[in-house]
Write an enzyme that holds these catalytic residues in place. Structure first.
Site, PDB file in Angstrom:
ATOM      1  N   ASP A  71      -9.784  -3.219  -6.153  1.00 15.20           N
ATOM      2  CA  ASP A  71      -9.267  -2.588  -4.933  1.00 15.20           C
ATOM      3  C   ASP A  71     -10.112  -1.366  -4.577  1.00 15.20           C
ATOM      4  O   ASP A  71     -10.177  -0.407  -5.346  1.00 15.20           O
ATOM      5  CB  ASP A  71      -7.805  -2.174  -5.156  1.00 15.20           C
ATOM      6  N   SER A 102       0.837  -1.195   0.000  1.00 14.74           N
ATOM      7  CA  SER A 102       0.000   0.000   0.000  1.00 14.74           C
ATOM      8  C   SER A 102       0.875   1.248   0.000  1.00 14.74           C
ATOM      9  O   SER A 102       1.667   1.435  -0.921  1.00 14.74           O
ATOM     10  CB  SER A 102      -0.974  -0.047   1.182  1.00 14.74           C
ATOM     11  N   HIS A 149      -8.197  -4.794  -1.265  1.00 10.01           N
ATOM     12  CA  HIS A 149      -6.984  -4.067  -0.898  1.00 10.01           C
ATOM     13  C   HIS A 149      -6.154  -4.909   0.065  1.00 10.01           C
ATOM     14  O   HIS A 149      -6.553  -5.157   1.205  1.00 10.01           O
ATOM     15  CB  HIS A 149      -7.335  -2.727  -0.254  1.00 10.01           C
TER      16      HIS A 149
END
Length: 342
Positions: free
Chosen positions: A272, A144, A300
């Site tokens: 996502d 991320s 995600h």
């Protein structure tokens, strides 16, 4: 983007394909048990980062090194961190996670914090690893926010600017403005609120401890309800950006994909919820050194699969394949055109 991404071999189990289910599932599973040793690594500006070394570590100095950079407000106790560090350690790698400033067990010393484009600390850590383990191959992975940061660092440093054999970015928000928009829509606002609350608690503690070099009261901090508002009032002025717009533009790694020279793997899910569905159509084509794998599902940093009749982490399995592939070569090939077999 003109190059067609590779199709990732991830398949969600029946009934568990929803993007929010995939995103939340890792938090519902038991954490991988993993022992660690904490190191305080002082930085040139007087601050520090905490390194979490998986214990026990390999005895040999030339054992390969795996360094992980976590996501926004993540830590050694994030489910993905335990999974990825655990699989690397099981393969005989020396595994370490760098906590971004203030994300470890103690608050950092300076008023500043960390952000999505903050590459200096990672550059310093990788340099320290190069000095300590000069004969070991090294691979870095970022998840991320950590993935965006790592790709930006790799693009900035060129093919030989880092002592890395390869880099892996997972669920990286490569267009920060678009991600801030996506997180302010529908159910994704739940993630936005959770992350903002964690960020605001840390800034509130710093405000209580003494004045910060930004014009912000506790009441104004409480009123910040979107990433756009928070980054405009806190992240940007605290780290030398003119505004949230300026920060998002300069810190996003997506615009640099065509400049990456180091062998790099990018793993992404088309569903996502932290990003727009057309993310990669907004970005330049990745360089030849980059292999982009996109799964139809996965959420995600989710990618929970059914393997051998049990729920497990596809990310851990994919990472294991990549680490073994790179470890089998003194230096990996500059092209990643050949991916794992399905």
């Amino acid at each position: 983007m003109s190059r067609t991404p590779f199709s990732a071999d991830f398949r969600a189990p029946r009934g568990l394909g929803n993007r929010h289910v995939q995103t939340l599932l890792p938090r519902l599973r038991p954490l991988v048990p993993l022992a660690r040793e904490t190191e305080i690594l002082n930085l040139p500006d007087g601050d520090f980062v905490e390194l979490a070394w998986v214990h026990p570590a390999p005895v040999r100095d030339d054992a390969p090194v795996f360094v992980l950079f976590h996501g926004l407000e993540g830590s050694f106790d994030s489910p993905y961190a335990r999974e990825l560090l655990g699989v690397a350690s099981a393969l005989g790698w020396r595994a370490v996670l760098m906590h971004f400033r203030g994300c470890g067990q103690a608050p950092n010393r300076l008023p500043r914090a960390y952000h999505s484009g903050d590459t200096a600390d990672a550059y310093w850590v990788i340099g320290q690893l190069a000095h300590r383990y000069p004969r070991a191959i090294k691979v870095a992975a970022g998840v991320s926010l950590g993935g965006n940061m790592l790709l930006k660092l790799v693009a900035e440093q060129g093919g030989d600017g880092l002592d890395l054999a390869g880099a892996i970015a997972i669920s990286a928000p490569l267009d920060l403005a678009a991600s801030a928009d996506a997180l302010n829509r529908g159910f994704a606002r739940v993630y936005q609120r959770h992350l903002l609350n964690a960020l605001k608690r840390k800034i509130a503690a710093k405000l209580a401890a003494g004045p910060l070099p930004i014009s912000l009261t506790s009441r104004q901090l409480d009123a910040l309800e979107t990433f756009w508002a928070y980054d405009n009032a806190v992240t940007a002025p605290l780290h030398g950006f003119r505004s949230a717009t300026d920060y998002y533009r300069r810190a996003s790694a997506g615009r640099l994909l065509g400049e990456i020279e180091l062998p790099t793997l990018i793993l992404h899910a088309a569903d996502d919820p932290f990003m727009p569905a057309d993310l990669f159509s907004r970005l330049p084509a990745p360089a030849d050194a980059v292999r982009l794998e996109v799964a139809r599902q996965g959420g995600h940093v989710g990618f929970i699969e059914s393997h051998d009749g049990k729920l497990g982490s596809w990310l851990a399995r994919r990472l294991a394949w990549q680490l073994e592939n790179w470890a089998s070569h003194a230096r990996p090939h500059r092209s990643l055109a050949a991916g794992p077999k399905e």
